[in-house]
Each structure stands twice: as structure tokens, then as C-alpha cells.
Design a protein around this motif. Structure first.
Motif: not given
Length: 557
Positions: A157-161
Motif C-alpha cells: 500500500v504505497d501512495l506513490e504506486a
């Protein structure tokens, strides 16, 4: 005497009617009552069974006043059904609990509960006590949840991906069906298509909405910051995410500017009108002079209110209440755009988004309490010129609005329900990033684990544990059946492959993509949702099995 029977009185003098056919009435108790309850629950589960999976069918629900709803969302179907049987209502509450807690899996949890009760009926016929059956089910549920923890994968869970989150949301939207209007002339042909024609776009909208409001430190999402607004018209592809607020209002005067840049909002819960005494009052106007004085007083009050707003530096007024034509005209003269009759929840959302304070009195309004927005603009739709107000580039961009378009009300409503499920799934991944693979893969893996657990139990509960494993297979069986496959043969083949290859990712290839590996097909479900389905279904089934009689307040012994 009455037509129903005779009237008698109890020891407190309260009258009650003794029915004539009271001695002929019979009540179900014991095993007969339990079978009656199981039959009612199986009937409800059978209704939802055909709507499970990406090839599941829709249900058309017609209300008493003729309003039509087309959906395959389990919670919505059960809520709209007129259910009279008490046990069937328990399944309605079961689906609602799943929807409130998780937001997804509302159909699967009811189908699983129906399958568990169907297996329990066979055990009751063999003379096994209901409590032993319920205890065995709980043991099996614990084993199934332990197996889910073993086969779960960590999910990034990555804001950038956001790509993995989008794939998960697409899994949720894959089973949702809407209608799309294709004809533009008088003859309209409505063609039912899967949302996954544009479900990539919807998945991205859902993920971006969650990531905009998610608090990654606390691993939580505040749904109050996400508003879903709908408008009939346009196509489903016109659905968009606004980093701000959309309200179904327009400027109070048609000659006010349709766009305000660098807006400073005065958010008011007080009306533009002269103050009135809170007690009863009476005003007698007996001559023209009195009327002129009253008009001058109101004029002074209006001008004072508007000037107070202007002095703070505000260039836009958001008012919860209305104001009359005189105040509206004065606002136009003072070049102060205004919006009236904005609801309480919308007022709160605007305040959160713009960083403003809600002001209850004009005297309390100061420059520090104003909200800020980059642009506030009015948009119109179609030939009807329906208007809505968009507040964008807000100070606090965490408040977002999903704006859904669709050809008619049914499409818009179904798209709204679909997006709600996708939002809930992404929210669950933010809370717990572990996932399992769908398509019945996790259910088959749990069924195999439960069967192994049953072999280790020497008591009578082993039959209930083994029955629980058989009930888990009802989910992949329904998926295969709805996809037009031979359900028994398909599930048996996948089950044997899971045992042979020790691969818990193998499920039912409903979309005919040529592989049963759900990891390759990106068919993903959250671990929270799957465990909640199993535990909730087990608890409700235990409750139903323990009921051997039903009494109402009118029953007398």
C-alpha cells in the motif's frame, strides 16, 4: 362475544380475546421448528446464489409504488425485499452487518450461511444435537481462519504506486452490472454491459479518493471526507473525482458571476433577515409612516449584515438558510456572490475542505474564520441546464467528492453502490494490507484445511467440521455454475490440483482467461473481508440452530 371469539379479562381487568380456533392451532417446536428455520434461510440464500461472481445475474426489484431497481449487490437486494419470516430477517441483518463492517462480500456471506444450514439439516436428520453441530462449526471456522492467515500475501500500500490497489478495486467492480444507453433518438435501446468496460477508470477513482483522505500513520480512512454526488445524464465514462466539494446548488441570483477565483468563503448558519424575538410578538402597522419605518429598519439590517461580511474580506457567502429577494438583490449590488439553502452535512464538508469555521452569528464573523478555495465555479448539464457548484483547490485537499454520471437513475444508483464497495475494499487494505486470492481459491484451500482438521477430531463434532468444509465449497460451486461450467466437475478438478500442486492460488476461471491461477489473473480479495464472512456466517448459523421455538407477545399458555 365477537366474530373472532369471546372477550375475557385478566387479573388486572385488561380485556383480551379468546379465539374460537385457538385449540386447533399448532406451533412448531424442536426439530420441526429448526427445519422450518433452515428452509427459510435456504430460500433467501438461494435468491442471492445466482448473483455471485463476475458472471452473476442481476435482480430487478419493484417497490410498492412501482419504482424499479436493478442490482446484484447482496445487501441492497435483501434490504429492498419484503421479508416476513423471522429467520430470513436474521440473514438480512447478517448481510447488513457485513456491509457496515467491511463493505464487500455481502452476497458471499449469505450464500455461505445458507450452505452451512443446508449441511446442518442433514446432520440433524442423523440425530446429532444442534449444539454439537454449532460447536463443530466454530472449531472449523477457527481452522479456516488459521488457513487464511497462512495463505495470505502481504500487499503493498504505497501512495506513490497505486497500481496494486487499482487491481484489487477492479476485482470488486468486476461483478457489477449497469446499463448504458446507446441510442440517441426517440427509440432507446438499453444494453446491459459490465462495469469493467470502464471499471479501470472507476477503480482509479476509488483508489485516488481513498489515498487522498487516508491517514497512513494511523492506518485509517475517514469516510466522512468522501462524498458521492450523482447526476443523471451523460455517460458512465464521465464519472470523475474532484479534489474538493460538489454541492447540488447554484448561485442565488442568475446575474451573479459563475466563477469566483481565490475564493474566501463566509460559512454562515444564520439567515440574511432582520432578527426576530424568540417569544410571541405582534406588530401593528396602522399608517404609511409605520410601514416606511419598518422598511427602513429592514434595509438597515440587510445592509449592515452584508457590510459585516464584506469587511472581513469575504467574496463568497455559503448560507445554510434562505433569504428573500430584497437581500438577494442587495448582495448582487454589493458584488457579493451567495449560495443559499446548503444542507448541514454539506456545510460541514465545505468547512473541512476549505479550512473555514461555521459562524452562527454575523457579529462573530472575522477574517480568521473564512474558508479558502482556489476556485468556485458553477457547472451546467445538458439541455435542462441543471446546475451544480464545484469548490476546488481547497486549503485541505483531503476532502474529495466522487461525481457519478449515467444515462438514467438505475445506472447511476448501481454505479454508486459499486463504487462504495470499491472504496470499502481499498479502505480495508489501508487498515490491513494482507490479501487472499478470489475465484473460490481461498474457500477451496480452507475446505481442504478443515477436512484435515476433521480427521484429527475423535468426538461427534468431526461430522460438523467436515460438513463445514463441504459448505465452503458452495462458493466456488456457485461461481462455476453462474459462469456456465459443470460445477461439480470444475470444483473437483481445481480441488485435486490444489492438493497435487500445493498451490492455494488456484480457483475457478470464470472469465475463461485460460488459467486457474488467480494470482496471475489479479483476482484479489482482502483478508479482512474473507475472515469476516466466515466468522459472521458461523455466528448467525449457531444462533439459528439454537432456536427451537418462536413465541410472540400475544401467545398465552
Amino acid at each position: 362475544m365477537t366474530a373472532l371469539g369471546s372477550v375475557a379479562f385478566d387479573e388486572f381487568g385488561r380485556p383480551f380475546i379468546i379465539l374460537k380456533d385457538q385449540d386447533k392451532q399448532t406451533r412448531l417446536v424442536g426439530l420441526e421448528a429448526q427445519k422450518s428455520h433452515i428452509l427459510a434461510a435456504k430460500s433467501v440464500a438461494g435468491i442471492l446464489r445466482t448473483s455471485l461472481g463476475p458472471k452473476g445475474l442481476d435482480k430487478m426489484l419493484v417497490s410498492p409504488d412501482g419504482e424499479v431497481m436493478v442490482t446484484n449487490d447482496g445487501a441492497t437486494i435483501l434490504q429492498q425485499m419484503d421479508v416476513e419470516h423471522q429467520i430470513a430477517r436474521l440473514l438480512v441483518q447478517l448481510s447488513k452487518s457485513q456491509d457496515d463492517e467491511i463493505g464487500d462480500g455481502t452476497t458471499g456471506v449469505v450464500v455461505l450461511a445458507g450452505a452451512l444450514l443446508e449441511q446442518a439439516e442433514q446432520l440433524l436428520d442423523r440425530g446429532i444435537h444442534p449444539i454439537r453441530v454449532a460447536d463443530g462449526y466454530e472449531m472449523a471456522a477457527q481452522a479456516a481462519c488459521a488457513r487464511l492467515d497462512e495463505i495470505a500475501d502481504d500487499f503493498p500500500v504505497d501512495l506513490e504506486a497505486p497500481e496494486p490497489l487499482i487491481q484489487t478495486a477492479m476485482t470488486t467492480l468486476g461483478s457489477k452490472i449497469v446499463n448504458k444507453c446507446h441510442r440517441q433518438m426517440a427509440e432507446i435501446a438499453v444494453n446491459a454491459i459490465l462495469v469493467n468496460k470502464c471499471h479501470r477508470q472507476m477503480a482509479e477513482i476509488a483508489v485516488n479518493a481513498i489515498l487522498s483522505v487516508a491517514d497512513m500513520k494511523r492506518r485509517d480512512v475517514d469516510f466522512e471526507l468522501i462524498k458521492i454526488e450523482t447526476k443523471v445524464g451523460g455517460s458512465l465514462e464521465d464519472t470523475m473525482l474532484v479534489k474538493g466539494v460538489i454541492i447540488n446548488k447554484d448561485f442565488s441570483h442568475p446575474q451573479m458571476p459563475k466563477e469566483v477565483k481565490d475564493a474566501k468563503l463566509a460559512i454562515l448558519t444564520c439567515p440574511f433577515e432582520p432578527p426576530k424575538p424568540k417569544t410571541k410578538h405582534k406588530l401593528d402597522i396602522t399608517c404609511v409612516e409605520d410601514y416606511r419605518k419598518l422598511r427602513e429598519y429592514e434595509q438597515e439590517q440587510f445592509e449592515g449584515m452584508v457590510q459585516q461580511v464584506k469587511d472581513t474580506g469575504a467574496n463568497l457567502v455559503i448560507c445554510q438558510w434562505g433569504f428573500d429577494d430584497e437581500a438577494n438583490h442587495l448582495l448582487l449590488q454589493k458584488k457579493l456572490p451567495a449560495v443559499r439553502w446548503v444542507g448541514g452535512p454539506e456545510i460541514e464538508l465545505i468547512a473541512i475542505a476549505t479550512g473555514g469555521r461555521i459562524v452562527p452569528r454575523f457579529s462573530e464573523l472575522t477574517a480568521e474564520k473564512l474558508g479558502n478555495a482556489g476556485i468556485v465555479r458553477e457547472i451546467t448539464f445538458g439541455t435542462t441546464k441543471d446546475r451544480m457548484l464545484v469548490i476546488e483547490d481547497c486549503k485541505d485537499s483531503r476532502a474529495v467528492t466522487i461525481f457519478i454520471r449515467g444515462a438514467n437513475r438505475m445506472i447511476v444508483d448501481e454505479a454508486k453502490r459499486s463504487l462504495h464497495d470499491a472504496l470499502c475494499v481499498v479502505r480495508n487494505l489501508v487498515k490491513d494490507s494482507r490479501i487472499v486470492y478470489g475465484g473460490g481459491a481461498s474457500e477451496i484451500a480452507c475446505a481442504l484445511a478443515v477436512s484435515k482438521c476433521a480427521n484429527k477430531i475423535s468426538t461427534l463434532e468431526q461430522y460438523a467440521v467436515r460438513a463445514f468444509g463441504d459448505a465452503l465449497e458452495s462458493i466456488p460451486m456457485a461461481l462455476a455454475e453462474n459462469a456456465g461450467m459443470a460445477p461439480t466437475q470444475t470444483v473437483a478438478e481445481v480441488k485435486s490440483r490444489q492438493l497435487k500442486e500445493e498451490n492455494a492460488h488456484l480457483g475457478i476461471d470464470c472469465m475463461a482467461n485460460g488459467t486457474n491461477d488467480m494470482k496471475q489473473q489479479h483476482v484479489i480479495e482482502t483478508l479482512l473481508s474473507k475472515k469476516q464472512q466466515i466468522m459472521l456466517a458461523t455466528q448467525v448459523v449457531r444462533m439459528i440452530l439454537k432456536i427451537d421455538d418462536v413465541r410472540t407477545p400475544t401467545d398465552r399458555i
